[in-house]
Enzyme design. Sequence first.
Site, PDB file in Angstrom:
ATOM      1  N   TYR A  19     -25.369  20.267 -24.065  1.00 52.24           N
ATOM      2  CA  TYR A  19     -26.456  19.441 -23.543  1.00 52.24           C
ATOM      3  C   TYR A  19     -26.171  19.023 -22.099  1.00 52.24           C
ATOM      4  O   TYR A  19     -26.150  17.838 -21.782  1.00 52.24           O
ATOM      5  CB  TYR A  19     -26.682  18.226 -24.446  1.00 52.24           C
ATOM      6  CG  TYR A  19     -27.362  18.617 -25.743  1.00 52.24           C
ATOM      7  CD1 TYR A  19     -28.736  18.757 -25.797  1.00 52.24           C
ATOM      8  CD2 TYR A  19     -26.627  18.886 -26.882  1.00 52.24           C
ATOM      9  CE1 TYR A  19     -29.372  19.160 -26.967  1.00 52.24           C
ATOM     10  CE2 TYR A  19     -27.256  19.286 -28.068  1.00 52.24           C
ATOM     11  CZ  TYR A  19     -28.634  19.424 -28.094  1.00 52.24           C
ATOM     12  OH  TYR A  19     -29.265  19.820 -29.238  1.00 52.24           O
ATOM     13  N   TYR A 147     -31.040  14.493 -37.962  1.00 52.94           N
ATOM     14  CA  TYR A 147     -30.462  15.533 -37.099  1.00 52.94           C
ATOM     15  C   TYR A 147     -29.687  16.500 -37.989  1.00 52.94           C
ATOM     16  O   TYR A 147     -28.857  16.085 -38.804  1.00 52.94           O
ATOM     17  CB  TYR A 147     -29.530  14.936 -36.034  1.00 52.94           C
ATOM     18  CG  TYR A 147     -28.909  16.027 -35.194  1.00 52.94           C
ATOM     19  CD1 TYR A 147     -29.627  16.636 -34.170  1.00 52.94           C
ATOM     20  CD2 TYR A 147     -27.624  16.487 -35.455  1.00 52.94           C
ATOM     21  CE1 TYR A 147     -29.086  17.673 -33.430  1.00 52.94           C
ATOM     22  CE2 TYR A 147     -27.066  17.524 -34.719  1.00 52.94           C
ATOM     23  CZ  TYR A 147     -27.801  18.110 -33.708  1.00 52.94           C
ATOM     24  OH  TYR A 147     -27.261  19.144 -32.980  1.00 52.94           O
ATOM     25  N   ASP A 248     -27.367  16.759 -46.368  1.00 52.99           N
ATOM     26  CA  ASP A 248     -26.566  17.205 -45.238  1.00 52.99           C
ATOM     27  C   ASP A 248     -25.436  16.195 -45.051  1.00 52.99           C
ATOM     28  O   ASP A 248     -25.624  15.119 -44.482  1.00 52.99           O
ATOM     29  CB  ASP A 248     -27.467  17.283 -43.995  1.00 52.99           C
ATOM     30  CG  ASP A 248     -26.691  17.674 -42.747  1.00 52.99           C
ATOM     31  OD1 ASP A 248     -25.445  17.605 -42.774  1.00 52.99           O
ATOM     32  OD2 ASP A 248     -27.322  18.017 -41.737  1.00 52.99           O
ATOM     33  N   LYS A 277     -17.845  19.714 -39.949  1.00 54.74           N
ATOM     34  CA  LYS A 277     -17.129  18.729 -39.130  1.00 54.74           C
ATOM     35  C   LYS A 277     -15.699  18.433 -39.604  1.00 54.74           C
ATOM     36  O   LYS A 277     -14.789  19.172 -39.279  1.00 54.74           O
ATOM     37  CB  LYS A 277     -17.948  17.450 -39.017  1.00 54.74           C
ATOM     38  CG  LYS A 277     -19.144  17.595 -38.076  1.00 54.74           C
ATOM     39  CD  LYS A 277     -19.684  16.261 -37.666  1.00 54.74           C
ATOM     40  CE  LYS A 277     -20.931  16.345 -36.809  1.00 54.74           C
ATOM     41  NZ  LYS A 277     -20.668  16.647 -35.414  1.00 54.74           N
TER      42      LYS A 277
HETATM   43  N1  PLP Z   1     -25.893  18.071 -39.524  1.00 50.61           N
HETATM   44  C1  PLP Z   1     -25.471  16.876 -39.105  1.00 50.61           C
HETATM   45  C2  PLP Z   1     -25.764  15.662 -39.951  1.00 50.61           C
HETATM   46  C3  PLP Z   1     -24.763  16.736 -37.918  1.00 50.61           C
HETATM   47  O1  PLP Z   1     -24.358  15.525 -37.507  1.00 50.61           O
HETATM   48  C4  PLP Z   1     -24.487  17.906 -37.166  1.00 50.61           C
HETATM   49  C5  PLP Z   1     -23.774  17.813 -35.884  1.00 50.61           C
HETATM   50  O2  PLP Z   1     -23.668  16.782 -35.272  1.00 50.61           O
HETATM   51  C6  PLP Z   1     -24.940  19.142 -37.635  1.00 50.61           C
HETATM   52  C7  PLP Z   1     -25.636  19.183 -38.818  1.00 50.61           C
HETATM   53  C8  PLP Z   1     -24.672  20.401 -36.865  1.00 50.61           C
HETATM   54  O3  PLP Z   1     -23.334  20.741 -36.966  1.00 50.61           O
HETATM   55  P1  PLP Z   1     -22.647  21.717 -35.890  1.00 50.61           P
HETATM   56  O4  PLP Z   1     -22.670  21.006 -34.586  1.00 50.61           O
HETATM   57  O5  PLP Z   1     -21.262  21.950 -36.434  1.00 50.61           O
HETATM   58  O6  PLP Z   1     -23.462  22.980 -35.868  1.00 50.61           O
END
Ligand code: PLP
Length: 434
Positions: A19, A147, A248, A277
Amino acid sequence: MQNTNDVLAMDRRHAWHPYASVTEPLPVYDVVSASGVRLTLADGRELVDGMASWWCAVHGYNHPALNRAAEAQLGKMAHVMFGGITHEPAARLCARLAELAPGDLNRVFLCDSGSVSVEVAMKMAMQYMAARGDSRRCRFLTVRRGYHGDTFHAMSVCDPVNGMHSLFAGALPKQYFAPEPSVPFGGEWNEAELAPLVDLLEQKGDDICAMILEPVVQGAGGMRFYHPEYLRRLRDICDRAGILLIFDEIATGFGRSGEFWGADHAGVAPDIMCVGKAITGGYMALGATIATDHVAETICSADPGLFMHGPTFMGNPLACAVANASLDLLESDPWRPRVAAIESQMRRELSPCAELPHVADVRVLGAIGVIELDRPVVMAEIQRQFVERGVWVRPFGKLVYVMPPYVMEQNDLSLLTSAMCDVVRDDNGIRQGA
Ligand code: PLP
């Protein structure tokens, strides 16, 4: 060895940061090593890390047990394809994730990042419906302020305004958005909360295959903590509507919110769960999508009889070996009391900021501490101020927040929280009048 000016010059000329602009780049800091909770800059300065490298480095950096696991695995094989081949690090990791995951989430699909794990979950949901003869169900229901990543289907379920992807709106599949959960974590549950979502499902539900959301903590879409009852009610609503529920857990998984999974606050199990993560303790890129036996078997019971996905680096042995070592640490290390201690210290030390001008809210859950401002920060300026105070904090928008490694000691955490309060008090880093 390059000196830091060379590194910064090469970076400035050729690297493209997340970004970020290449024509008007913000400053970057040259980190030469990291150990425990500290990052060491090329000029010798040490910064106490409040970000855990975007929620990942839960055990701190350069951890002897994780290093040993990586080194031992390197001596055997760094990588081997996962098609037609298996290996102990991956098989063991899948078995352990299935054991740790709630409910009967037993089937683990390994991949290489959080966004890909979301893509995989969404493909699973679509293929599940197709397998049941309902392929018109290919759209998703979600909540605003979510997100889920930067790839295309993941972008389509991010908040359409806050989700950073409005530029691509024309190319994204159209999904359904219910209002964001508004009853805060610890607030008084309001049954009316879910009415708009139920209405949406009743009116438009016929082409929906699944609901996807972040359990309890909405991360990059606003660092919001909501009432776990929302998830309990949602489980029931999805079952009645005949759609799948996807959690998620990429940001919340592995203890960050005070429970092992965000879903554990509610005692609810989804049909599909995304993790990433902190899965390798921040060492390597790895994600996983975990499905129930029912979802996996349904997908494979119909034409073409298999799940249509398979990344090159799926099940990377190095990443799996480190992930296993990270799970060992979570099992042997008292992460829960550590996170609880971080939570109460952050509550104590950040709450006075609520009285400061420009502060809209201060909130803490588990090892997540957030100061929400009433206006966006000036990134370069606020970043410089944090570095001058010896800490690494990377705000975004109106949010000045930390998610420290769980191993952070009290005095280092105080350094972080006092830097946050000082920087927010001195409003040079906050856009005047914006
Ligand atoms: N899902 C959530 C809740 C996230 O916080 C993130 C990244 O911040 C993602 C998906 C995307 O993960 P990545 O950056 O490893 O592709």
